[in-house]
Design an enzyme around this catalytic site. Structure first.
Site, PDB file in Angstrom:
ATOM      1  N   HIS A   1     -19.744  53.737  69.654  1.00 30.73           N
ATOM      2  CA  HIS A   1     -19.306  52.343  69.847  1.00 30.73           C
ATOM      3  C   HIS A   1     -20.456  51.379  69.590  1.00 30.73           C
ATOM      4  O   HIS A   1     -20.280  50.319  69.007  1.00 30.73           O
ATOM      5  CB  HIS A   1     -18.844  52.111  71.291  1.00 30.73           C
ATOM      6  CG  HIS A   1     -17.595  52.844  71.681  1.00 30.73           C
ATOM      7  ND1 HIS A   1     -17.600  53.892  72.563  1.00 30.73           N
ATOM      8  CD2 HIS A   1     -16.312  52.658  71.323  1.00 30.73           C
ATOM      9  CE1 HIS A   1     -16.377  54.327  72.743  1.00 30.73           C
ATOM     10  NE2 HIS A   1     -15.563  53.608  72.005  1.00 30.73           N
TER      11      HIS A   1
ATOM     12  N   GLU B   1     -14.732  54.862  61.787  1.00 31.90           N
ATOM     13  CA  GLU B   1     -14.038  55.777  60.864  1.00 31.90           C
ATOM     14  C   GLU B   1     -13.628  57.067  61.565  1.00 31.90           C
ATOM     15  O   GLU B   1     -12.881  57.855  61.013  1.00 31.90           O
ATOM     16  CB  GLU B   1     -14.961  56.129  59.686  1.00 31.90           C
ATOM     17  CG  GLU B   1     -15.054  55.014  58.690  1.00 31.90           C
ATOM     18  CD  GLU B   1     -15.918  55.372  57.494  1.00 31.90           C
ATOM     19  OE1 GLU B   1     -16.539  56.464  57.504  1.00 31.90           O
ATOM     20  OE2 GLU B   1     -15.980  54.553  56.571  1.00 31.90           O
TER      21      GLU B   1
ATOM     22  N   ASP C   1     -11.609  57.315  63.939  1.00 31.85           N
ATOM     23  CA  ASP C   1     -10.151  57.185  63.969  1.00 31.85           C
ATOM     24  C   ASP C   1      -9.718  56.648  62.604  1.00 31.85           C
ATOM     25  O   ASP C   1      -9.303  55.498  62.465  1.00 31.85           O
ATOM     26  CB  ASP C   1      -9.731  56.242  65.092  1.00 31.85           C
ATOM     27  CG  ASP C   1     -10.133  56.790  66.449  1.00 31.85           C
ATOM     28  OD1 ASP C   1      -9.599  57.838  66.842  1.00 31.85           O
ATOM     29  OD2 ASP C   1     -11.004  56.192  67.107  1.00 31.85           O
TER      30      ASP C   1
ATOM     31  N   ARG D   1     -13.310  61.081  75.025  1.00 37.22           N
ATOM     32  CA  ARG D   1     -12.566  62.236  75.544  1.00 37.22           C
ATOM     33  C   ARG D   1     -13.385  63.531  75.495  1.00 37.22           C
ATOM     34  O   ARG D   1     -12.937  64.548  76.047  1.00 37.22           O
ATOM     35  CB  ARG D   1     -11.240  62.406  74.799  1.00 37.22           C
ATOM     36  CG  ARG D   1     -10.199  61.342  75.157  1.00 37.22           C
ATOM     37  CD  ARG D   1      -8.838  61.688  74.580  1.00 37.22           C
ATOM     38  NE  ARG D   1      -7.780  60.795  75.040  1.00 37.22           N
ATOM     39  CZ  ARG D   1      -7.274  59.786  74.323  1.00 37.22           C
ATOM     40  NH1 ARG D   1      -7.739  59.530  73.119  1.00 37.22           N
ATOM     41  NH2 ARG D   1      -6.298  59.042  74.811  1.00 37.22           N
TER      42      ARG D   1
END
Ligand code: PAF
Length: 284
Positions: A43, A154, A156, A193
């Site tokens: 991020h 990228e 996702d 996750r």
């Protein structure tokens, strides 16, 4: 009260708009990074990219209930706003927009933005409604912030393509930029996750990236589906993955199946390892 160098945390759309309007009035440009929080280096690289592309960088942290299925992990999705705020502040982000669910969806909100075809395949096939949830919230966030540029990872990849298509179809005046996937030293794509992985599963997880990188190399060398895909799926299952939802070679833009190596393509994968489904992709 936490102290920040520059960061302001805002919770209402009205305040968010007001602050951004002041910059826009001075002809200063805005880069926006929407996130669901629990930030990692991946991020932060989006924040750094936004810093390069615009005068001011703003981010949102909003765990969007509309993009989770009934049996998915909305309730337990990892959250840590204070840590996120400090990381954003250190990375040079000036505003964190962190609305409540009520602020984003007062009286429910019945309007949905859906991006059929590209949003129905791959992730969309296994998570029905997911991309409609993403497209709806991203449309709202873009209309709330009206940035010059918005940066998405990228990692996702399908989400990035869905958002590019949506922005084009709806004439939303924003430039959408993709940022390369942040990876751990062993190649595992960074993801909030990943915290669901046990230590044993964490050792197996990098095989996902290794396998799709090998698929890209073998495809370039002339190997073709379905044998190539079957080889790769077996490699994942042999390594300890529980189930492969998909492993595909697709056109880099519309994600249609590709059979030859003469246009830009992407290898995309989603596979279950214990609790999480891990996704990753690489260019061919
Ligand atoms: O990629 C994400 O974190 C989310 O899907 C996004 C784009 C912030 C929309 O909720």
């Amino acid at each position: 009260m936490a102290e920040y160098k520059r960061l302001r945390i805002v919770r209402t759309i009205a305040e968010f708009r007001q602050l951004l309007k002041e910059w826009r009035r001075k002809d200063e440009t805005i880069g926006f990074v929407p996130t669901m929080g629990y930030l990692h280096e991946g991020h932060l690289s989006l924040i750094h990219q936004a810093n390069e592309l615009a005068d001011h960088t703003v981010a949102s942290v909003f765990v969007n209930p509309r993009q989770f299925g009934p049996n998915e992990d909305y309730a337990v999705y990892p959250r840590n706003e204070e840590r996120d705020a400090h990381l954003l502040d250190d990375a040079g982000c000036e505003i964190l927009f962190a609305p409540t669910v009520d602020e984003m969806y007062p009286d429910g909100g019945v309007t949905k933005v859906s991006v059929p075809e590209i949003g129905d395949i791959l992730v969309g096939h296994y998570r029905p409604g997911f991309f409609t949830g993403v497209a709806t919230v991203v449309t709202k966030l873009l209309l709330q912030s009206l940035p010059d540029v918005a940066v998405f990872g990228e990692k996702d990849y399908q989400q990035l393509m869905v958002i590019k298509r949506m922005v084009k179809d709806l004439d939303i005046p924003v430039r959408i930029e993709g940022a390369p996937t942040g990876r751990e030293e062993d190649g595992l794509a960074m993801s909030s996750r990943n915290t669901y992985l046990t230590p044993e599963e964490r050792k197996v997880a990098p095989v996902l990236h290794q396998t799709i990188a090998q698929v890209a190399e073998k495809f370039r060398a002339g190997e073709r589906p379905p044998e190539l895909i079957q080889w790769a799926k077996n490699q994942l299952l042999d390594a300890g993955f529980d189930k492969v939802d998909y492993l595909e070679i697709r056109d880099a833009e519309d994600l249609a199946p590709v059979y030859d190596a003469n246009r830009p393509a992407r290898v995309l994968v989603a596979a279950w390892l214990g609790k999480p489904r891990l996704i990753d992709n690489v260019p061919v």
